[in-house]
Design an enzyme around this catalytic site. Structure first.
Site, PDB file in Angstrom:
ATOM      1  N   SER A 196       0.252   7.647   5.925  1.00 21.32           N
ATOM      2  CA  SER A 196       0.105   6.285   6.435  1.00 21.32           C
ATOM      3  C   SER A 196      -0.814   5.509   5.505  1.00 21.32           C
ATOM      4  O   SER A 196      -1.768   6.068   4.947  1.00 21.32           O
ATOM      5  CB  SER A 196      -0.491   6.293   7.847  1.00 21.32           C
ATOM      6  OG  SER A 196      -0.855   4.984   8.259  1.00 21.32           O
ATOM      7  N   GLU A 244       3.636   8.252  -0.882  1.00 19.34           N
ATOM      8  CA  GLU A 244       4.787   9.136  -1.043  1.00 19.34           C
ATOM      9  C   GLU A 244       5.800   8.970   0.088  1.00 19.34           C
ATOM     10  O   GLU A 244       7.008   9.170  -0.116  1.00 19.34           O
ATOM     11  CB  GLU A 244       4.315  10.591  -1.121  1.00 19.34           C
ATOM     12  CG  GLU A 244       5.428  11.617  -1.241  1.00 19.34           C
ATOM     13  CD  GLU A 244       6.350  11.402  -2.437  1.00 19.34           C
ATOM     14  OE1 GLU A 244       7.522  11.836  -2.372  1.00 19.34           O
ATOM     15  OE2 GLU A 244       5.899  10.799  -3.446  1.00 19.34           O
ATOM     16  N   GLY A 245       5.330   8.595   1.283  1.00 18.92           N
ATOM     17  CA  GLY A 245       6.272   8.338   2.368  1.00 18.92           C
ATOM     18  C   GLY A 245       7.224   7.209   2.030  1.00 18.92           C
ATOM     19  O   GLY A 245       8.440   7.302   2.275  1.00 18.92           O
ATOM     20  N   HIS A 246       6.687   6.137   1.456  1.00 19.15           N
ATOM     21  CA  HIS A 246       7.546   5.022   1.036  1.00 19.15           C
ATOM     22  C   HIS A 246       8.463   5.456  -0.112  1.00 19.15           C
ATOM     23  O   HIS A 246       9.633   5.069  -0.148  1.00 19.15           O
ATOM     24  CB  HIS A 246       6.685   3.840   0.578  1.00 19.15           C
ATOM     25  CG  HIS A 246       5.813   3.261   1.650  1.00 19.15           C
ATOM     26  ND1 HIS A 246       4.456   3.440   1.662  1.00 19.15           N
ATOM     27  CD2 HIS A 246       6.111   2.512   2.748  1.00 19.15           C
ATOM     28  CE1 HIS A 246       3.942   2.815   2.709  1.00 19.15           C
ATOM     29  NE2 HIS A 246       4.922   2.246   3.384  1.00 19.15           N
ATOM     30  N   ASP A 251       7.399   5.680  12.529  1.00 17.28           N
ATOM     31  CA  ASP A 251       7.297   4.548  13.447  1.00 17.28           C
ATOM     32  C   ASP A 251       8.528   4.574  14.361  1.00 17.28           C
ATOM     33  O   ASP A 251       9.440   3.752  14.246  1.00 17.28           O
ATOM     34  CB  ASP A 251       7.216   3.240  12.662  1.00 17.28           C
ATOM     35  CG  ASP A 251       5.960   3.174  11.803  1.00 17.28           C
ATOM     36  OD1 ASP A 251       4.862   3.172  12.371  1.00 17.28           O
ATOM     37  OD2 ASP A 251       6.085   3.145  10.564  1.00 17.28           O
ATOM     38  N   ALA A 258       0.854  -1.194   0.000  1.00 17.84           N
ATOM     39  CA  ALA A 258       0.000   0.000   0.000  1.00 17.84           C
ATOM     40  C   ALA A 258       0.889   1.242   0.000  1.00 17.84           C
ATOM     41  O   ALA A 258       0.727   2.157   0.800  1.00 17.84           O
ATOM     42  CB  ALA A 258      -0.950  -0.001   1.190  1.00 17.84           C
TER      43      ALA A 258
END
Length: 328
Positions: free
Chosen positions: A227, A73-75, A192, A70
Site C-alpha cells: 500500500s 510493486e502492487g501497481h 480494495d 506513489a
C-alpha cells in the site's frame, strides 16, 4: 524499447493511436469490452463469458490502470496484468491522479505522497505505454462537479461507513477517467475489494462498455499487503501492522482445516490474532461480495474476509477471498 509517454491533458491522450505507442499502429476501432487474449470476459465483470467460452472478438486494444500515484510493486503487477490483457500490440495507460472527491474531512489529501517522476519510471519498467497525469482542473473543469455518481447502499457499508462519501467520489472519478481514457478493459487490485465490487457494479448497472478485471493482492515477503500508505508506518507500527494479514491467514487456515467450518469460526480465528495487537480495529468482517453485507452462518460460496484498522496514525485495509462449501 518505447519510452513511456507522460501526458497531462485528455487531448494528448486522445491523439495517441489505439495501440502500442511508437509502433505506427493505426486506429483499430473499439473491440468488444474486456476481450483480452483468451480472457473471455463480460462487460463490467472480468469473469468468463457464457459457459466459460472464449469470445470470437479481436483482442482489446487499450487497457487502463487507475492509480493515485506513489506507485509500488502492487501497481507494477497491475500494469503487467494489463499487458497480458492487450498483448504486445495493445496499449497500456496508467492514470496518476490524487482525487480530492474521495477524501473526507480530516483525511490525508495534503499528506498523500506525490512522486510523479518515480511513478513514471516504475510504470515504464512494468511496460506501460503512457502515463496520464492530469491536473484537478483537467479532470474537474470549473471546480467540483455538481452531478456525481452515487454508490448507493453497497457503498455505505464497511469502508463507506468509515469514510462517508468516499465511494461516491471514487466512482465519480472512475467514471470520468473511463470516459477520458476510453479503454476496452480496466484493471483494479483485489486489495480494495469494496472498490472493485462497486466499480464492477457501476459498469454493469450503467452499461459502461468496458471489461473490469480484478488482480490479486500483492504482498511483502512478510505478508503485509502493499500500500502507498505503508511508507507512513514507523518501524514499530509496521511490525504491529502484520497482525492484519496474520489474522486473515488464521481465518483462512480455520476454513482450510475444517471443511465444515462456519463463518463464525473463521471470524473467531481471525479475531484471536487481533485481540493482542496494539491497533485500533475498525472492523473484521466476513462479507458476501455480491452486495457487501455480512455473511450469515449458513453462507455458501464466495466470501471476503476483510479487516480495517488504524496502526499509529495510519489507517490500513486488507482482505482475502474465501470459498465456503468447496475445497480451499
Amino acid at each position: 524499447m518505447t519510452t513511456t509517454a507522460l501526458l497531462h491533458t485528455a487531448a494528448e491522450l486522445h491523439a495517441l493511436p489505439r495501440g502500442r505507442t511508437g509502433t505506427g499502429l493505426a486506429e483499430t476501432g473499439r473491440t468488444q469490452p474486456g476481450t483480452g487474449p483468451g480472457t473471455g470476459t463480460e462487460p463490467g465483470t472480468g469473469t468468463p463469458g457464457a459457459h466459460g467460452a472464449r469470445t470470437p472478438h479481436p483482442p482489446a486494444t487499450r487497457a487502463v490502470v487507475m492509480t493515485m500515484g506513489a506507485l509500488h510493486e502492487g501497481h507494477a503487477t497491475l500494469v503487467r496484468a494489463a499487458r497480458e490483457q492487450v498483448g504486445e500490440a495493445g496499449q497500456v495507460v496508467v492514470t496518476v491522479f490524487v482525487n480530492p472527491l474521495q477524501f473526507g474531512a480530516g483525511e490525508d489529501l495534503d499528506r498523500y505522497p506525490r512522486t510523479l517522476e518515480a511513478d513514471l519510471a516504475i510504470a515504464e519498467l512494468a511496460g506501460a505505454d503512457a502515463v496520464f497525469a492530469p491536473s484537478a482542473d483537467e479532470v474537474y473543469p470549473g471546480g467540483e462537479p455538481q452531478v456525481r455518481v452515487a454508490a448507493g447502499p453497497m457503498g455505505e457499508r464497511f469502508e463507506g461507513a468509515a469514510r462517508p462519501g468516499h465511494f461516491d467520489g471514487m466512482l465519480t472519478v472512475v467514471a470520468k477517467l473511463l470516459h477520458l481514457t476510453r479503454p476496452d478493459v480496466a484493471l483494479f487490485g483485489q486489495k480494495d475489494a469494496q472498490q472493485l465490487a462497486l466499480v464492477r457494479r457501476m459498469a454493469r448497472d450503467l452499461n459502461f462498455p468496458v471489461g473490469i478485471v480484478g488482480v490479486p493482492t500483492v504482498r511483502e515477503p512478510d505478508g503485509l499487503a502493499m500500500s502507498s500508505r505503508n511508507r507512513f508506518l514507523s518501524t514499530g507500527d509496521r511490525a504491529t501492522a502484520l497482525a492484519l494479514s496474520r489474522a486473515l491467514f488464521a481465518g483462512r487456515d480455520a476454513l482450510t482445516g475444517a471443511a465444515s467450518a462456519t463463518p463464525a469460526a473463521v471470524r473467531a480465528a481471525a479475531q484471536a490474532v487481533l485481540d493482542g495487537a496494539a491497533l485500533s480495529l475498525d472492523y473484521l468482517s466476513l462479507i458476501d461480495p455480491s452486495d457487501f453485507t455480512e455473511a450469515t452462518d449458513g453462507h455458501r460460496g464466495e466470501a471476503v474476509l476483510a479487516v480495517a484498522a488504524r496502526v499509529g496514525t495510519t489507517r490500513l485495509i486488507d482482505n482475502i477471498p474465501l470459498t465456503f462449501g468447496e475445497p480451499q
